[in-house]
Design a protein around this motif. Structure first.
Motif, PDB file in Angstrom:
ATOM      1  N   ALA A 157       0.729  -1.196   0.006  1.00 23.29           N
ATOM      2  CA  ALA A 157       0.138   0.050  -0.104  1.00 23.29           C
ATOM      3  C   ALA A 157       0.835   1.340  -0.082  1.00 23.29           C
ATOM      4  O   ALA A 157       0.540   2.114  -0.652  1.00 23.29           O
ATOM      5  N   CYS A 158       2.022   1.256   0.855  1.00 23.86           N
ATOM      6  CA  CYS A 158       2.955   2.266   0.753  1.00 23.86           C
ATOM      7  C   CYS A 158       3.397   2.703  -0.743  1.00 23.86           C
ATOM      8  O   CYS A 158       3.432   3.532  -1.086  1.00 23.86           O
ATOM      9  N   GLY A 182       0.634   3.863  -3.004  1.00 23.43           N
ATOM     10  CA  GLY A 182       0.396   5.564  -2.651  1.00 23.43           C
ATOM     11  C   GLY A 182       1.572   6.198  -2.940  1.00 23.43           C
ATOM     12  O   GLY A 182       1.149   7.412  -3.372  1.00 23.43           O
ATOM     13  N   ALA A 239       1.483   9.320  -5.766  1.00 19.09           N
ATOM     14  CA  ALA A 239       1.861  10.870  -5.323  1.00 19.09           C
ATOM     15  C   ALA A 239       2.930  11.266  -6.273  1.00 19.09           C
ATOM     16  O   ALA A 239       3.017  12.379  -6.526  1.00 19.09           O
TER      17      ALA A 239
END
Length: 230
Positions: free
Chosen positions: A161-162, A165, A169
């Motif tokens: 998930a990191c 994300g 970004a």
């Protein structure tokens, strides 16, 4: 457990040790249900007496504390004199540490199902299948690992998930940096736009690009973490 207690009461150390080995090595691994807090506390007290007899005072104290934290009771007066050091163990609050969640079923610690293990204390640990039947039961010391089991890869999922994300970004910020940079030539052709404004736009584009690159690096680091924890 009755055999261990009878041997201890008769001061037959060999018989007590043999019965305790049978209890922890044969009986506990084969139980067909959850070992409740009362029975777990009884096991802890027997282990405390066993460890104390072996000269392992600290281990005995921890086992006695584990028992006291479960039911607040004391040792059978037939097994210990009133002034024995193990009787000075006061009831303790059981601090808990979260352990990995199994892919299927549950865990139980001293009769309490869940995913939190007593910290700094021994425990009767069990792995339960989806029907509540134990697949293994073990007396686990405070520093001993649990019997291996397949756990939900929450750490890996968090890294994934990191990475996702950070990638999103980084793409968004880099796109904004590209758009800002592309607008500079058009603004430079406008006599009404000051040099200070152009410099500020260029600095903003450079800053956004640095942030975007940092996000991409973060995505790579999180991806590497997900690979390590696969």
């Amino acid at each position: 457990m009755t055999d261990v207690e009878a041997a201890l009461e008769a001061l037959d150390e060999d018989a007590a040790r043999t019965a305790l080995i049978a209890l922890t090595g044969t009986v506990l691994p084969c139980v067909s249900g959850v070992v409740g807090p009362t029975r777990a506390a009884r096991v802890h007290r027997l282990m405390a007496l066993h460890l104390y007899g072996l000269g392992e005072a600290e281990g005995a104290r921890r086992s006695a504390a584990a028992a006291s934290s479960l039911d607040g009771a004391d040792f059978d007066p037939r097994l210990l004199p009133p002034d024995h050091p193990l009787r000075t163990t006061e009831p303790v609050v059981r601090p808990l540490d979260r352990v990995p969640e199994p892919r299927e079923g549950w865990l139980a610690f001293d009769g309490t199902t869940g995913f939190r293990r007593p910290r700094g204390l021994p425990t009767v640990a069990q792995r339960l299948d989806s029907t509540g039947t134990p697949t293994w039961t073990a007396y686990v010391g405070p520093r001993e690992p649990l019997v291996p089991y397949e756990a939900v890869p929450r750490t890996r999922n968090a890294f994934l998930a990191c990475a996702a994300g950070a990638l999103v970004a980084g793409s968004a910020v880099s796109g904004l940096a590209w758009s800002t940079r592309q607008s500079l030539p058009r603004k430079a052709r406008d006599p009404a736009v000051s040099a200070e404004s152009l410099d500020a736009g260029r600095a903003r584009a450079n800053g956004l690009q640095v942030v975007g690159l940092g996000a991409f690096m973060g995505a790579g680091a999180c991806g590497a973490g997900a690979w390590v924890w696969r």
